[in-house]
Design a protein around this motif. Structure first.
Motif, PDB file in Angstrom:
ATOM      1  N   THR A  90       0.823  -1.211   0.000  1.00 54.57           N
ATOM      2  CA  THR A  90       0.000   0.000   0.000  1.00 54.57           C
ATOM      3  C   THR A  90       0.857   1.261   0.000  1.00 54.57           C
ATOM      4  OG1 THR A  90      -0.211  -0.068   2.418  1.00 54.57           O
ATOM      5  CG2 THR A  90      -1.969  -1.080   1.133  1.00 54.57           C
ATOM      6  N   ALA A  91       2.016   1.221   0.645  1.00 49.58           N
ATOM      7  CA  ALA A  91       2.905   2.380   0.616  1.00 49.58           C
ATOM      8  C   ALA A  91       3.466   2.591  -0.790  1.00 49.58           C
ATOM      9  CB  ALA A  91       4.036   2.209   1.621  1.00 49.58           C
ATOM     10  N   CYS A  92       3.876   1.495  -1.426  1.00 53.56           N
ATOM     11  CA  CYS A  92       4.429   1.603  -2.789  1.00 53.56           C
ATOM     12  C   CYS A  92       3.375   2.061  -3.789  1.00 53.56           C
ATOM     13  CB  CYS A  92       5.006   0.255  -3.208  1.00 53.56           C
ATOM     14  SG  CYS A  92       6.477  -0.255  -2.307  1.00 53.56           S
ATOM     15  N   LEU A  93       2.187   1.477  -3.716  1.00 47.52           N
ATOM     16  CA  LEU A  93       1.146   1.831  -4.677  1.00 47.52           C
ATOM     17  C   LEU A  93       0.575   3.211  -4.412  1.00 47.52           C
ATOM     18  CD1 LEU A  93      -0.661  -1.612  -5.040  1.00 47.52           C
ATOM     19  CD2 LEU A  93       0.819  -0.486  -6.705  1.00 47.52           C
ATOM     20  N   SER A  94       0.587   3.645  -3.154  1.00 47.21           N
ATOM     21  CA  SER A  94       0.180   5.029  -2.861  1.00 47.21           C
ATOM     22  C   SER A  94       1.149   6.010  -3.513  1.00 47.21           C
ATOM     23  CB  SER A  94       0.123   5.267  -1.352  1.00 47.21           C
ATOM     24  OG  SER A  94      -0.900   4.510  -0.759  1.00 47.21           O
ATOM     25  N   ALA A  95       2.448   5.698  -3.452  1.00 49.03           N
ATOM     26  CA  ALA A  95       3.441   6.548  -4.119  1.00 49.03           C
ATOM     27  C   ALA A  95       3.193   6.575  -5.621  1.00 49.03           C
ATOM     28  CB  ALA A  95       4.846   6.048  -3.813  1.00 49.03           C
ATOM     29  N   GLY A  96       2.912   5.412  -6.198  1.00 48.54           N
ATOM     30  CA  GLY A  96       2.637   5.355  -7.626  1.00 48.54           C
ATOM     31  C   GLY A  96       1.390   6.135  -8.008  1.00 48.54           C
ATOM     32  N   ALA A  97       0.332   5.986  -7.207  1.00 49.29           N
ATOM     33  CA  ALA A  97      -0.908   6.701  -7.489  1.00 49.29           C
ATOM     34  C   ALA A  97      -0.707   8.209  -7.374  1.00 49.29           C
ATOM     35  CB  ALA A  97      -2.005   6.241  -6.531  1.00 49.29           C
TER      36      ALA A  97
END
Length: 372
Positions: A201-208
């Motif tokens: 979720t931290a990685c995908l939040s950064a991507g989003a």
């Protein structure tokens, strides 16, 4: 238009792009500086210290008004790493996550050393800025993730349980790669987040977050930018918490007047996806930049990260002229921020003239060496 292909930019396009780059970096830094004095104070304590309306102006932190934290420091090194990646591409060394990791290690050195090592010319100009050699409450995950030379990757991330917002809060510069395809922006932000914040979720939040900035920098409205992020997330395993958080942010807009209680509800436990939702919501409902930033930081979680994420969106959406000039005047490190923003804009629009087949500018390569 591809900013990496050497395509010719018109003057109006260049000016608009530079304004959005400046707006994004200054906006994120302003949000960080606004939130720093109240970071992780609960709302009651914020109101007790600053009045019934909470914090409505810059307040002292780290010994001065307008002080920034590690969030802004790392965002600057994100920009530095992206410029260095473009410069190194000429030599056939094209792996941006590695260049970003090297940049983040240069930041880590600022947290250990007393000051810059003038002998290390390969560090470039940013690492010689003395004001950056200050510890501003860096999260433990950052110091651990960058505590050795091993680079975390999505397959073998550093701190695989870490869900905090710090990686997302340094990811706005990836969105300023307006010549890249959106899915590549997401991928780069995810890969760089895994260097310190390994939870999906931290990685995908950064991507989003990066791809929302990307759409805004290309001229989209925020609603459309979020929809693009949702579409790109849907193909990625583990996306549901981040997608749900974005949907909650959009839904909250229709639930009446903005209020701190709604911001706190979106923020949840202060994880990356919650702070991403706060940033989207506050950008959508803010009457202006000042109102949106104040709404973001007056809550009981990581106020600095909430402010930084919100400021990056507001700056990318509206450009630098929408930012409160009185706050910019007091912002720590403003000359460095502006110089780096303008260098990034020049690299992305005129890079081939600075270090292309036809020749190179020695001064540019001294600022952004092809070395480590």
């Amino acid at each position: 238009m591809s900013a990496t292909s050497g395509a010719v930019w018109g003057r109006a396009e260049q000016q608009d792009f530079r304004s959005r780059v400046r707006g994004t970096l200054l906006g994120a830094a302003l949000g960080d500086a606004l939130g720093a004095p109240v970071d992780r104070l609960d709302l009651a304590a914020i109101r007790e210290a600053h009045g019934a309306e909470g914090l409505t102006d810059l307040a002292p932190a780290h010994g001065r008004r307008g002080a920034v934290t590690h969030l802004t420091q790392l965002t600057l090194f994100s920009v530095d790493g992206l410029i260095r990646a473009q410069v190194r591409r000429d030599a056939g060394a094209w792996h941006p996550p590695t260049d970003l990791h090297r940049a983040y290690l240069r930041w880590a050195a600022t947290q250990r050393d007393w000051g810059p090592d003038e002998r290390r010319a390969e560090d470039g100009w940013l690492a010689r800025e003395e004001w950056l050699y200050a510890r501003r409450d860096p999260a433990r995950s950052l110091l651990l993730g960058l505590g050795d030379d091993i680079m975390g990757t999505p397959e073998a991330p550093k701190n695989p349980a870490e869900r905090g917002p710090e990686a997302a809060a340094r990811s706005a510069p990836f969105g300023l790669l307006v010549g890249w395809e959106p899915q590549l922006v997401v991928q780069l932000a995810v890969e760089c987040a895994a260097q310190t914040h390994g939870h999906p979720t931290a990685c995908l939040s950064a991507g989003a977050y990066a791809v929302i900035v990307h759409a805004l920098a290309r001229g989209d409205a925020l609603d459309g930018a979020v929809q693009k992020a949702l579409a790109l997330l849907s193909a990625r395993p583990g996306h549901q918490p981040v997608s749900d958080a974005l949907q909650r942010a959009l839904g909250a807009v229709r639930q009446g007047m903005p209020a701190p209680a709604r911001v706190e509800e979106l923020a949840g436990e202060g994880t990356a996806e919650g702070l991403l939702a706060v940033a989207v919501y506050c950008t959508l409902v803010g009457e202006d930049v000042r109102h949106g930033l104040c709404l973001a930081v007056n809550q009981s979680g990581p106020s600095g990260a909430a402010g930084a994420l919100t400021g990056g969106l507001l700056g990318a959406l509206h450009g630098e002229t929408a930012l409160p000039p009185g706050w910019i005047a007091e912002l720590e490190g403003r000359p460095t921020l502006l110089a780096l923003a303008d260098d990034f804009a020049m690299e992305m629009t005129q890079g081939p003239a600075l270090h292309g087949p036809a020749g190179s500018a020695p001064g540019w390569l001294a600022r952004y060496p092809r070395g480590a």
